[in-house]
Design a protein around this motif. Sequence first.
Motif, PDB file in Angstrom:
ATOM      1  N   GLU A 220      36.030  -0.878 -30.917  1.00 55.67           N
ATOM      2  CA  GLU A 220      34.955   0.098 -31.125  1.00 55.67           C
ATOM      3  C   GLU A 220      35.201   0.971 -32.351  1.00 55.67           C
ATOM      4  OE1 GLU A 220      37.497   1.788 -27.631  1.00 55.67           O
ATOM      5  OE2 GLU A 220      36.826  -0.167 -28.402  1.00 55.67           O
ATOM      6  N   VAL A 221      36.484   1.145 -32.705  1.00 57.11           N
ATOM      7  CA  VAL A 221      36.815   1.966 -33.876  1.00 57.11           C
ATOM      8  C   VAL A 221      36.587   1.191 -35.166  1.00 57.11           C
ATOM      9  CG1 VAL A 221      38.666   3.178 -35.101  1.00 57.11           C
ATOM     10  CG2 VAL A 221      38.472   3.391 -32.623  1.00 57.11           C
TER      11      VAL A 221
ATOM     12  N   SER B 265      34.789  -1.442 -35.692  1.00 56.17           N
ATOM     13  CA  SER B 265      33.364  -1.756 -35.869  1.00 56.17           C
ATOM     14  C   SER B 265      32.590  -0.527 -36.334  1.00 56.17           C
ATOM     15  CB  SER B 265      32.760  -2.306 -34.573  1.00 56.17           C
ATOM     16  OG  SER B 265      32.871  -1.383 -33.506  1.00 56.17           O
ATOM     17  N   LYS B 266      33.020   0.645 -35.879  1.00 58.00           N
ATOM     18  CA  LYS B 266      32.390   1.893 -36.316  1.00 58.00           C
ATOM     19  C   LYS B 266      32.663   2.137 -37.803  1.00 58.00           C
ATOM     20  CE  LYS B 266      30.363   5.932 -35.843  1.00 58.00           C
ATOM     21  NZ  LYS B 266      28.897   6.038 -35.626  1.00 58.00           N
TER      22      LYS B 266
ATOM     23  N   GLU C  61      30.527  -0.107 -39.769  1.00 54.72           N
ATOM     24  CA  GLU C  61      29.155   0.401 -39.730  1.00 54.72           C
ATOM     25  C   GLU C  61      28.968   1.565 -40.706  1.00 54.72           C
ATOM     26  OE1 GLU C  61      26.377   2.926 -36.615  1.00 54.72           O
ATOM     27  OE2 GLU C  61      27.831   1.489 -35.779  1.00 54.72           O
ATOM     28  N   ILE C  62      29.946   2.466 -40.743  1.00 55.22           N
ATOM     29  CA  ILE C  62      29.879   3.627 -41.642  1.00 55.22           C
ATOM     30  C   ILE C  62      29.853   3.183 -43.098  1.00 55.22           C
ATOM     31  CG2 ILE C  62      31.214   5.592 -42.513  1.00 55.22           C
ATOM     32  CD1 ILE C  62      32.140   6.041 -39.581  1.00 55.22           C
TER      33      ILE C  62
ATOM     34  N   ASP D 249      40.849   5.657 -37.468  1.00 58.34           N
ATOM     35  CA  ASP D 249      40.504   6.668 -36.469  1.00 58.34           C
ATOM     36  C   ASP D 249      39.911   7.907 -37.129  1.00 58.34           C
ATOM     37  OD1 ASP D 249      41.321   5.124 -34.345  1.00 58.34           O
ATOM     38  OD2 ASP D 249      43.308   6.020 -34.195  1.00 58.34           O
TER      39      ASP D 249
ATOM     40  N   ALA E 230      36.361   7.008 -38.504  1.00 56.62           N
ATOM     41  CA  ALA E 230      35.420   6.856 -37.391  1.00 56.62           C
ATOM     42  C   ALA E 230      35.161   8.164 -36.665  1.00 56.62           C
ATOM     43  CB  ALA E 230      35.937   5.807 -36.407  1.00 56.62           C
TER      44      ALA E 230
END
Length: 249
Positions: A114-115, A117-118, A121-122, A194, A197
């Motif tokens: 989830e990190v 992929s975030k 995305e950013i 981390d 994100a």
Amino acid sequence: MSIQTNSFLNTTIHNLSMKETLSIIDEAITDKKQIHHVVVNAGKIVALQEDKQLRESVNNSDLINADGQAVVWASKVLNQPLKERVAGIDLMINLVQLAAERNHKIFLLGAKEEVVSKVAEIYSSKYGNDIIAGFRNGYFNKEDEPSIAKEIAESGAQMLFVAITSPIKENFLYNHRSILKEVNFIMGVGGSFDVIAGITKRAPVWMQKMGLEWFYRFLQEPKRMWKRYLIGNSKFILLVLKEKMGYKK
């Protein structure tokens, strides 16, 4: 550019500013060469005193920057002053922007699914989808490493950022450098994903300049970080004092 190297505490650090480091990397990518990059902080220098594999992985890198302000201070105490701290996360942020300007692609390896992929995305939102060659979380077995390295090599990425703990990321990059030879720039970035994100907050600039970034991190996760920083920083200070006094093990 002739690069001055400073050697102390069983490692060699290139005496470069952030601007000079970016210029060297940019030129290498343009010339389709590869740079294996690593940063060292107090904790990593303490670890490589006993961990021979980590020491080999670090010292055989093409470009080594001082990530921690404590390392810059130590260089002055040991009469081998470094120009400035080149923090891994700051270098990564600058390089992603450079990738966007040069139409390069990046690969993100590490952290939880989830990190990472975030982060993808950013960066896709900020620079466009074409900047991401691929991404993968950092949870895999050692026997999976060659296939993961091959996946990265075949992705078309010019830059690889690996957000996995030490010494795993250093050894991964060093052990599979021949597979990754088509990727022009490879570096470990620790917990940077981390921060990007928004999972972990970074210390204010004034704390970074004073060398207190570790303390800010400790305040966020005291139960997990107290041992690393209390013991690690104490060992680092002792190492510096021993080298200053000419102590040989």
